[in-house]
Design a protein around this motif. Structure first.
Motif, PDB file in Angstrom:
ATOM      1  N   GLY A  48      85.598  92.276 144.696  1.00  0.00           N
ATOM      2  CA  GLY A  48      85.001  91.537 143.583  1.00  0.00           C
ATOM      3  C   GLY A  48      85.197  92.322 142.292  1.00  0.00           C
ATOM      4  N   ASP A  49      84.564  91.863 141.224  1.00  0.00           N
ATOM      5  CA  ASP A  49      84.702  92.559 139.950  1.00  0.00           C
ATOM      6  C   ASP A  49      84.017  93.917 140.034  1.00  0.00           C
ATOM      7  OD1 ASP A  49      86.034  90.368 139.085  1.00  0.00           O
ATOM      8  OD2 ASP A  49      84.343  89.496 137.999  1.00  0.00           O
ATOM      9  N   ASP A  77      82.768  77.835 146.248  1.00  0.00           N
ATOM     10  CA  ASP A  77      81.394  77.749 145.738  1.00  0.00           C
ATOM     11  C   ASP A  77      80.904  76.305 145.672  1.00  0.00           C
ATOM     12  OD1 ASP A  77      81.366  80.486 145.515  1.00  0.00           O
ATOM     13  OD2 ASP A  77      81.924  80.515 143.404  1.00  0.00           O
ATOM     14  N   GLY A  95      88.042  80.509 144.683  1.00  0.00           N
ATOM     15  CA  GLY A  95      86.626  80.873 144.750  1.00  0.00           C
ATOM     16  C   GLY A  95      85.729  79.748 144.255  1.00  0.00           C
ATOM     17  N   ALA A 153      88.170  89.285 150.208  1.00  0.00           N
ATOM     18  CA  ALA A 153      87.248  89.777 151.246  1.00  0.00           C
ATOM     19  C   ALA A 153      87.247  88.845 152.457  1.00  0.00           C
ATOM     20  CB  ALA A 153      85.834  89.880 150.676  1.00  0.00           C
ATOM     21  N   ASN A 154      87.827  87.668 152.304  1.00  0.00           N
ATOM     22  CA  ASN A 154      87.735  86.650 153.360  1.00  0.00           C
ATOM     23  C   ASN A 154      88.393  87.078 154.684  1.00  0.00           C
ATOM     24  OD1 ASN A 154      88.990  84.007 154.727  1.00  0.00           O
ATOM     25  ND2 ASN A 154      87.074  83.499 153.679  1.00  0.00           N
ATOM     26  N   GLY A 180      87.841  88.572 144.486  1.00  0.00           N
ATOM     27  CA  GLY A 180      86.678  88.316 145.347  1.00  0.00           C
ATOM     28  C   GLY A 180      87.005  87.667 146.681  1.00  0.00           C
ATOM     29  N   VAL A 181      87.927  86.680 146.662  1.00  0.00           N
ATOM     30  CA  VAL A 181      88.233  85.942 147.897  1.00  0.00           C
ATOM     31  C   VAL A 181      89.045  86.799 148.879  1.00  0.00           C
ATOM     32  CG1 VAL A 181      89.215  83.791 148.813  1.00  0.00           C
ATOM     33  CG2 VAL A 181      88.157  83.780 146.561  1.00  0.00           C
ATOM     34  N   PRO A 211      76.819  82.850 145.773  1.00  0.00           N
ATOM     35  CA  PRO A 211      78.193  82.356 145.884  1.00  0.00           C
ATOM     36  C   PRO A 211      78.501  81.905 147.311  1.00  0.00           C
ATOM     37  CG  PRO A 211      78.198  84.756 145.811  1.00  0.00           C
ATOM     38  CD  PRO A 211      76.762  84.330 145.677  1.00  0.00           C
ATOM     39  N   SER A 268      90.183  84.679 143.119  1.00  0.00           N
ATOM     40  CA  SER A 268      88.788  84.985 142.763  1.00  0.00           C
ATOM     41  C   SER A 268      88.110  83.707 142.290  1.00  0.00           C
ATOM     42  CB  SER A 268      88.771  86.040 141.658  1.00  0.00           C
ATOM     43  OG  SER A 268      89.274  85.481 140.466  1.00  0.00           O
ATOM     44  N   GLY A 269      86.969  83.886 141.594  1.00  0.00           N
ATOM     45  CA  GLY A 269      86.275  82.725 141.070  1.00  0.00           C
ATOM     46  C   GLY A 269      87.013  82.100 139.891  1.00  0.00           C
ATOM     47  N   GLY A 270      87.881  82.877 139.233  1.00  0.00           N
ATOM     48  CA  GLY A 270      88.571  82.364 138.052  1.00  0.00           C
ATOM     49  C   GLY A 270      90.079  82.309 138.190  1.00  0.00           C
ATOM     50  N   GLY A 285      81.481  81.535 148.975  1.00  0.00           N
ATOM     51  CA  GLY A 285      82.580  82.103 149.767  1.00  0.00           C
ATOM     52  C   GLY A 285      82.115  82.907 150.970  1.00  0.00           C
ATOM     53  N   PRO A 286      81.270  83.926 150.753  1.00  0.00           N
ATOM     54  CA  PRO A 286      80.867  84.754 151.894  1.00  0.00           C
ATOM     55  C   PRO A 286      80.099  83.953 152.954  1.00  0.00           C
ATOM     56  CG  PRO A 286      80.230  85.765 149.798  1.00  0.00           C
ATOM     57  CD  PRO A 286      80.747  84.417 149.472  1.00  0.00           C
ATOM     58  N   ASP A 341      82.621  81.885 154.927  1.00  0.00           N
ATOM     59  CA  ASP A 341      83.399  82.853 155.719  1.00  0.00           C
ATOM     60  C   ASP A 341      82.626  83.243 156.987  1.00  0.00           C
ATOM     61  OD1 ASP A 341      85.222  84.753 156.498  1.00  0.00           O
ATOM     62  OD2 ASP A 341      84.746  86.208 154.937  1.00  0.00           O
TER      63      ASP A 341
HETATM   64  O1  KG4 Z   1      86.504  88.403 141.831  1.00  0.00           O
HETATM   65  P1  KG4 Z   1      85.124  87.833 141.877  1.00  0.00           P
HETATM   66  O2  KG4 Z   1      84.016  88.745 142.331  1.00  0.00           O
HETATM   67  O3  KG4 Z   1      84.670  87.340 140.468  1.00  0.00           O
HETATM   68  C1  KG4 Z   1      84.931  86.181 139.801  1.00  0.00           C
HETATM   69  O4  KG4 Z   1      86.102  85.775 139.678  1.00  0.00           O
HETATM   70  O5  KG4 Z   1      83.911  85.624 139.354  1.00  0.00           O
HETATM   71  O6  KG4 Z   1      85.178  86.547 142.828  1.00  0.00           O
HETATM   72  C2  KG4 Z   1      84.041  85.812 143.135  1.00  0.00           C
HETATM   73  C3  KG4 Z   1      84.455  84.675 144.048  1.00  0.00           C
HETATM   74  C4  KG4 Z   1      83.329  83.700 144.307  1.00  0.00           C
HETATM   75  O7  KG4 Z   1      83.809  82.404 144.077  1.00  0.00           O
HETATM   76  C5  KG4 Z   1      82.987  83.933 145.772  1.00  0.00           C
HETATM   77  O8  KG4 Z   1      82.485  82.785 146.431  1.00  0.00           O
HETATM   78  C6  KG4 Z   1      84.329  84.357 146.329  1.00  0.00           C
HETATM   79  O9  KG4 Z   1      84.875  85.180 145.324  1.00  0.00           O
HETATM   80  N1  KG4 Z   1      84.206  85.124 147.582  1.00  0.00           N
HETATM   81  C7  KG4 Z   1      84.701  84.717 148.768  1.00  0.00           C
HETATM   82  C8  KG4 Z   1      84.339  85.699 149.730  1.00  0.00           C
HETATM   83  N2  KG4 Z   1      83.631  86.680 149.078  1.00  0.00           N
HETATM   84  C9  KG4 Z   1      83.566  86.299 147.763  1.00  0.00           C
HETATM   85  N3  KG4 Z   1      85.408  83.623 149.091  1.00  0.00           N
HETATM   86  C10 KG4 Z   1      85.772  83.468 150.387  1.00  0.00           C
HETATM   87  N4  KG4 Z   1      85.443  84.354 151.364  1.00  0.00           N
HETATM   88  C11 KG4 Z   1      84.741  85.472 151.079  1.00  0.00           C
HETATM   89  N5  KG4 Z   1      84.423  86.346 152.053  1.00  0.00           N
END
Ligand code: KG4
Length: 316
Positions: free
Chosen positions: A300-301, A173, A169, A276-277, A273-274, A184, A142-144, A186-187, A190
């Motif tokens: 995601g969260d 970003d 993540g 979803a990639n 979050g990632v 963000p 994820s982002g963290g 990532g999407p 992707d």
């Molecule tokens: O779990 P999450 O919603 O919350 C946090 O940890 O904040 O993850 C968010 C992260 C972001 O860095 C976003 O860019 C990434 O997940 N993310 C992706 C995709 N969808 C969201 N990274 C790569 N591919 C994706 N499809």
């Protein structure tokens, strides 16, 4: 019948999403999430103080709205589950205080759960419990967080490897920001992925048993972009983004293959979050047929995963 306590309330406020879910047993009745991403976008990332303020602004509105929309009475609430860690302290506090106050007023139990456990077990939301076979390997990206866990039971999950620096993540970003693609990232990266444009080598292969480390890759991509800009050369953004994505996803894939083999396990779950990639999903299916992925709305969260994990804990 109406006054039987039957609904589980889940509350998630660990970062930039204010999310509340209502479950009946393990079935989702409804979830509402307000993300602070639109307000955070101009800063290119999450500003913790702003995230806390927005949780405060929205949390009670979401709760009241969900109850009235689903015609649920306060007296029908069985228990409340909230995210207790990890996360931004100010953001977590809003959820914890809201849940605790509600539990005192309604005289029902409230308990906190690990946000990471929410992600780990999100792969089983809307599935039969029997489909869960332990042990399994879980990747949370994820982002963290960028961590691999060995999961032995609902309450025994052990970290076996994590990133020694940036999370996946976060790097997505930052690369997207350097390309001028917004947050963000990532999407966006992707969606723009083009397999035929992945020829830039940003990183040498690292030892397979080393921890994840993504800051070197991030620096290499940023340096590549800056050098091109300084020389006034044209940037092929799709090629940069696609080469970056291929490098990071194949690095993750090779680590997963290594740990599945090391622990002699063929069941793999991926969350965060990632997860979803598209490339990550596609490549991991080539590693094992026993791949469990959350539906995209639970990557995601989200409060559903928190309420769902609370349900599992309550019943185990
Ligand atoms: O779990 P999450 O919603 O919350 C946090 O940890 O904040 O993850 C968010 C992260 C972001 O860095 C976003 O860019 C990434 O997940 N993310 C992706 C995709 N969808 C969201 N990274 C790569 N591919 C994706 N499809």
């Amino acid at each position: 019948m109406n006054n039987i306590k039957k609904y589980i309330i889940g509350i998630e406020t660990s970062c930039d999403d204010t999310s509340i879910a209502i479950l009946f047993e393990n079935k989702l009745i409804d979830q509402m999430t307000i993300s602070s991403i639109p307000e955070q976008q101009k800063y290119g990332g999450v500003v913790p103080e702003l995230a806390s303020r927005l949780h405060l602004k929205y949390i009670h509105k979401i709760f009241i709205n969900l109850l009235s929309k689903n015609n649920i009475k306060l007296s029908e609430i069985k228990f409340i589950v909230y995210t207790k860690f990890p996360g931004l302290i100010g953001s977590l506090h809003v959820g914890i205080l809201f849940a605790t106050l509600l539990s005192k007023l309604l005289d029902v139990q409230a308990f906190g759960v690990d946000h990471i456990a929410g992600h780990i077990f999100s792969v089983f939301i809307n599935k039969h419990k029997e489909e869960i076979t332990f042990p399994f390997i879980s990747l949370i990206v994820s982002g963290g967080t960028s961590t691999i866990y060995l999961v032995n039971s609902f309450n025994e999950y052990k970290e076996i490897m994590k990133s020694s620096d940036d999370s996946v993540g976060e790097v997505y970003d930052k690369v997207a920001r350097a390309l001028g693609w917004g947050y963000p990232g990532g999407p966006i990266i992707d969606k723009s992925y083009d397999e035929s444009k992945t020829s830039i080598i940003f990183m040498k292969k690292r030892p397979i048993d080393a921890d994840f480390s993504f800051s070197g890759l991030k620096t290499a991509v940023l340096n590549y972009i800056n050098t091109k800009k300084m020389k006034n050369e044209q940037l092929d953004k799709i090629e940069i983004a696609s080469s970056f994505q291929k490098t990071i996803i194949f690095d993750i894939k090779s680590k997963l293959e290594f740990y599945l083999k090391k622990y002699n396990i063929d069941v793999l779950g991926i969350g965060g979050g990632v997860s979803a990639n598209s490339l990550l999903r596609k490549e991991c299916l080539l590693i094992t047929k026993k791949l469990f992925l959350p539906k995209k709305e639970y990557t995601g969260d989200n409060a559903t995963m928190i309420a769902f994990y609370g349900y599992l804990m309550y019943n185990n």
